[in-house]
Write an enzyme that holds these catalytic residues in place. Structure first.
Site, PDB file in Angstrom:
ATOM      1  N   THR A 180       0.847  -1.195   0.000  1.00  0.00           N
ATOM      2  CA  THR A 180       0.000   0.000   0.000  1.00  0.00           C
ATOM      3  C   THR A 180       0.884   1.247   0.000  1.00  0.00           C
ATOM      4  O   THR A 180       1.980   1.228   0.561  1.00  0.00           O
ATOM      5  CB  THR A 180      -0.887  -0.032   1.265  1.00  0.00           C
ATOM      6  OG1 THR A 180      -1.859  -1.053   1.096  1.00  0.00           O
ATOM      7  CG2 THR A 180      -1.583   1.293   1.525  1.00  0.00           C
ATOM      8  N   ARG A 208     -14.481  -6.630   0.222  1.00  0.00           N
ATOM      9  CA  ARG A 208     -13.767  -6.343   1.468  1.00  0.00           C
ATOM     10  C   ARG A 208     -13.135  -4.948   1.392  1.00  0.00           C
ATOM     11  O   ARG A 208     -12.519  -4.586   0.395  1.00  0.00           O
ATOM     12  CB  ARG A 208     -12.692  -7.396   1.690  1.00  0.00           C
ATOM     13  CG  ARG A 208     -11.802  -7.175   2.927  1.00  0.00           C
ATOM     14  CD  ARG A 208     -10.493  -6.516   2.585  1.00  0.00           C
ATOM     15  NE  ARG A 208      -9.571  -6.478   3.709  1.00  0.00           N
ATOM     16  CZ  ARG A 208      -8.444  -5.761   3.725  1.00  0.00           C
ATOM     17  NH1 ARG A 208      -8.120  -5.036   2.662  1.00  0.00           N
ATOM     18  NH2 ARG A 208      -7.652  -5.774   4.769  1.00  0.00           N
ATOM     19  N   GLY A 210     -10.416  -2.475   3.499  1.00  0.00           N
ATOM     20  CA  GLY A 210      -9.421  -2.475   4.574  1.00  0.00           C
ATOM     21  C   GLY A 210      -9.351  -1.130   5.267  1.00  0.00           C
ATOM     22  O   GLY A 210     -10.239  -0.281   5.133  1.00  0.00           O
ATOM     23  N   THR A 231       0.121   1.578   6.835  1.00  0.00           N
ATOM     24  CA  THR A 231       0.057   0.411   5.962  1.00  0.00           C
ATOM     25  C   THR A 231       0.185  -0.838   6.815  1.00  0.00           C
ATOM     26  O   THR A 231       0.645  -0.764   7.952  1.00  0.00           O
ATOM     27  CB  THR A 231       1.170   0.463   4.889  1.00  0.00           C
ATOM     28  OG1 THR A 231       1.086  -0.724   4.074  1.00  0.00           O
ATOM     29  CG2 THR A 231       2.562   0.529   5.495  1.00  0.00           C
TER      30      THR A 231
HETATM   31  N1  ASP Z   1      -3.660  -1.969   4.828  1.00  0.00           N
HETATM   32  C1  ASP Z   1      -3.980  -2.561   3.559  1.00  0.00           C
HETATM   33  C2  ASP Z   1      -5.268  -3.331   3.667  1.00  0.00           C
HETATM   34  O1  ASP Z   1      -5.436  -4.061   4.637  1.00  0.00           O
HETATM   35  C3  ASP Z   1      -2.899  -3.432   3.022  1.00  0.00           C
HETATM   36  C4  ASP Z   1      -1.528  -2.802   2.992  1.00  0.00           C
HETATM   37  O2  ASP Z   1      -1.236  -1.883   3.740  1.00  0.00           O
HETATM   38  O3  ASP Z   1      -0.707  -3.219   2.161  1.00  0.00           O
HETATM   39  O4  ASP Z   1      -6.066  -3.237   2.776  1.00  0.00           O
END
Ligand code: ASP
Length: 319
Positions: A180, A208, A210, A231
């Site tokens: 991310t 979903r 996040g 992230t």
């Molecule tokens: N935080 C992000 C999610 O759970 C994933 C990531 O940070 O790479 O969607």
């Protein structure tokens, strides 16, 4: 009073393998250059974070825009949020499949809608009505991710531990990627802004959402406290509303340098989570930390750009 601008970026926190380090550092460097051009010419923090994140979304090295992780059924579904710390205006989109740069759609929500958040088809319709060209989802899918999804699903069929972070915490997360992207900025007028964009977690269920695009979870900005981008494994981050947890602590007078590692320790202790954080205060103090093996990050100040891949052991040190 004019301030010396700052742009701080991350490109995900995980055990970035040696052969991917260059791509991550180059991607972060490119985004710093694009965002800094705006800040150094007196532009806004909001424009700078939007531009930096657009550059990262366009780079297939990251889990944002083209090249993102795939859902269980092989599609890219994107989430993004942008927030203006001076006015608290915010715009977010989630589960969009036909937008190349979701951070630009999020900016349109911030600018043109009385609402803060759009999802799915409604978000795509809103973006199109405001000038964004919709694309076919296949334009966002790269072969590397088709392969990665096939491997994850083969592991799942074999009953091996979940390494996708859509599910419970696995024993080892060292090989799981969290690419991310996010940016926080302070402009010459003293305004803060934050932006975060993601394709979410590998092999996620369609629909979903996040932490990344949820206000106060993966992204937040308030000139009264700080700007933050987070992230990592989204579900624990959401449960702790971790971005706001961190900015609230800066508001009470704690320094971002202390709060960033505290936030990661709290994430692990309270929810078994892992990830990385960048945090910037209106006075220009900043902090970054992660409890994963590595985090890709970069900063641009009037002294120039600096890019690195922070290792866990260094995370308490001043970068
Ligand atoms: N935080 C992000 C999610 O759970 C994933 C990531 O940070 O790479 O969607």
């Amino acid at each position: 009073m004019t301030r010396s601008p700052i742009l701080l970026i991350h490109g995900g926190a995980w055990d970035i393998p040696a052969d991917l380090l260059d791509a991550h550092e180059q991607g972060v460097f490119d985004a710093l250059q694009e965002g800094w051009r705006i800040l150094e010419s007196g532009g806004s923090a909001l424009d700078a974070v939007e531009t930096a994140v657009t550059t990262l979304e366009d780079d297939p090295a990251f889990d944002a825009g083209r090249g993102s992780f795939l859902t269980r059924d092989g599609r890219v579904q994107l989430d993004a949020l942008i927030m203006d710390g001076a006015t608290l205006r915010a715009g977010g989109v989630a589960c969009v499949e036909r937008i190349r740069n979701p951070i630009q759609a999020a900016r349109l929500v911030l600018e043109k809608s009385p609402h803060v958040y759009f999802v799915g088809l409604g978000a795509e319709d809103f973006a199109q009505a405001n000038g964004i060209r919709l694309i076919d989802n296949s334009e966002l899918v790269v072969d590397r991710e088709r392969q990665r999804l096939a491997e994850a699903q083969a592991r799942e069929r074999a009953g091996r531990p979940d390494r996708t972070f859509s599910g419970p915490h696995s024993e080892s997360h060292d090989a799981d990627s969290h690419d991310t992207v996010g940016a926080v900025a302070l402009d010459a007028q003293g305004r803060l802004a934050a932006a975060t964009s993601t394709g979410g977690t590998l092999n996620k269920e369609p629909g979903r959402v996040g932490d990344s695009s949820l206000i106060g979870c993966g992204c937040y900005a308030d000139n009264a406290s700080a700007a933050v981008s987070v992230t990592g494994w989204g579900e624990p981050i959401m449960k702790l509303v971790l971005g706001k947890w961190a900015t609230d602590r800066v508001m009470t007078g704690r320094s971002p340098e202390q709060v960033a590692p505290d936030a990661m320790a709290y994430l692990l202790r309270r929810a078994g989570g892992h990830g990385g954080i960048i945090l910037l205060a209106p006075d220009g103090r900043y902090g970054l930390a992660h409890n994963t093996p590595r985090m890709a990050w970069g900063i641009h100040t009037a002294d120039g750009p600096r890019v690195g891949t922070l290792l866990r052991d260094e995370s308490e040190e001043e970068p």
